[in-house]
Motif scaffolding. Structure first.
Motif, short mmCIF file in Angstrom:
data_model
loop_
_atom_site.label_atom_id
_atom_site.label_comp_id
_atom_site.label_asym_id
_atom_site.label_seq_id
_atom_site.Cartn_x
_atom_site.Cartn_y
_atom_site.Cartn_z
N MET A 134 0.83 -1.20 0.00
CA MET A 134 0.00 0.00 0.00
C MET A 134 0.86 1.25 0.00
O MET A 134 0.56 2.23 -0.69
N ARG A 135 1.94 1.23 0.77
CA ARG A 135 2.87 2.36 0.78
C ARG A 135 3.41 2.61 -0.63
O ARG A 135 3.44 3.75 -1.10
N ALA A 136 3.83 1.55 -1.28
CA ALA A 136 4.41 1.68 -2.62
C ALA A 136 3.38 2.18 -3.63
O ALA A 136 3.73 2.89 -4.58
N ALA A 137 2.11 1.84 -3.39
CA ALA A 137 1.03 2.27 -4.30
C ALA A 137 0.54 3.67 -3.99
O ALA A 137 -0.29 4.21 -4.74
N GLY A 138 1.00 4.25 -2.90
CA GLY A 138 0.59 5.60 -2.55
C GLY A 138 -0.59 5.69 -1.61
O GLY A 138 -1.13 6.77 -1.37
N GLY A 139 -0.98 4.55 -1.04
CA GLY A 139 -2.07 4.57 -0.07
C GLY A 139 -2.95 3.35 -0.17
O GLY A 139 -2.74 2.47 -1.02
N ASP A 181 1.16 7.36 5.70
CA ASP A 181 1.36 6.69 4.41
C ASP A 181 0.09 6.73 3.55
O ASP A 181 0.01 6.03 2.53
N LYS A 182 -0.90 7.52 3.97
CA LYS A 182 -2.18 7.61 3.27
C LYS A 182 -2.93 6.27 3.26
O LYS A 182 -3.63 5.94 2.31
#
Length: 256
Positions: A134-139, A181-182
């Motif tokens: 999720m962090r890598a995807a932006g949220g 991290d949204k």
């Protein structure tokens, strides 16, 4: 399935659901697929027939993996498989639970540990495993299923009630931890939803009448009531909601 609201931003999302092949979980899979999401799910029992139905209905097939969620390593491996098929998981729905009735005096340490291995522990470790993607995807969005049973102080399944109360604390802690991290983390708190399991095992004419008397809205809950609320929490329609407990119970438990 009749939808009262549509959430177009869910189209193309990679969704992972625990217990997504039966009961409320099957309705959740159906609802997310109707919104255009790609759904992977785990289920202890065989859900091949259900997947056939979903493919016939939606033209795409959910990805089913047989898994006992008390096996955390296997559960994480299934999450990896779902992510490999549909992309990083950006919506995680911790739905699976077991509300088998029991009392305190006859309950062993092994019973207690098993209960929490089903009803609480997966919520922690699925989040732990999903957050990097999720962090890598932006949220992302995590929806943890609790239960109005804890707010009502129900007897008859104390270990289950304890786990469902603990889920709210975990939800708030994770919302604080992962908010930068949204990643939004909310709890959904269903009331008594009349699934086939509930009707077969515990619903009696007197029990249904008594429960309905305690509701503000004089109509029993059905799985669709929970689906629409879950889609809302997964969608950017609720983009500034986190650390919350959203109660859908017809007005039995009052918050605030």
């Amino acid at each position: 399935m009749t939808q009262f609201a549509t959430f177009h931003d869910l189209a193309g999302k990679s969704v992972f659901i625990t217990g997504g092949g039966a009961g409320i979980g099957a309705s959740l899979t159906d609802g997310f697929m109707a919104a255009g999401a790609s759904v992977s799910f785990v289920q202890r029992s065989d859900a091949t027939g259900f997947c056939d139905e979903m493919e016939a209905k939606h033209g795409t097939r959910p990805h089913f993996m047989k898994c006992d969620i008390t096996d955390v390593d296997l559960l994480k491996a299934c999450m990896d498989e779902g992510a490999a098929k549909f992309g990083p998981i950006t919506v995680l729905v911790n739905n699976a639970a077991n509300d088998t009735r029991h009392d305190t005096l006859g309950y062993s340490v092994e019973d207690w540990d098993w209960n929490h291995a089903v009803n609480l522990r997966p919520h922690f470790f699925t989040a732990q495993h999903a957050v990097p993607g999720m962090r890598a995807a932006g949220g992302g969005a995590i929806i943890n299923f609790s239960s109005a049973s804890y707010g009502m102080g129900n007897a008859g399944y104390p270990a289950y009630v304890a786990s469902k109360a603990a889920i709210l604390g975990l939800t708030r802690a994770h919302a604080r931890e992962f908010g930068p991290d949204k990643i939004r983390v909310n709890a959904l708190v269903p009331g008594w939803v009349l699934t086939e399991r509930q009707m077969e095992l515990w619903a009696t004419e007197d029990g249904l009448r008594e429960h309905l008397a305690g509701q503000c809205l004089k109509e029993h809950l059905v799985p669709q009531d929970i689906v629409d609320a879950t889609l809302f929490l997964a969608s950017n329609a609720s983009r500034m909601m986190t650390a919350q407990a959203m109660v859908v119970d017809g007005g039995v438990v009052f918050t605030g």
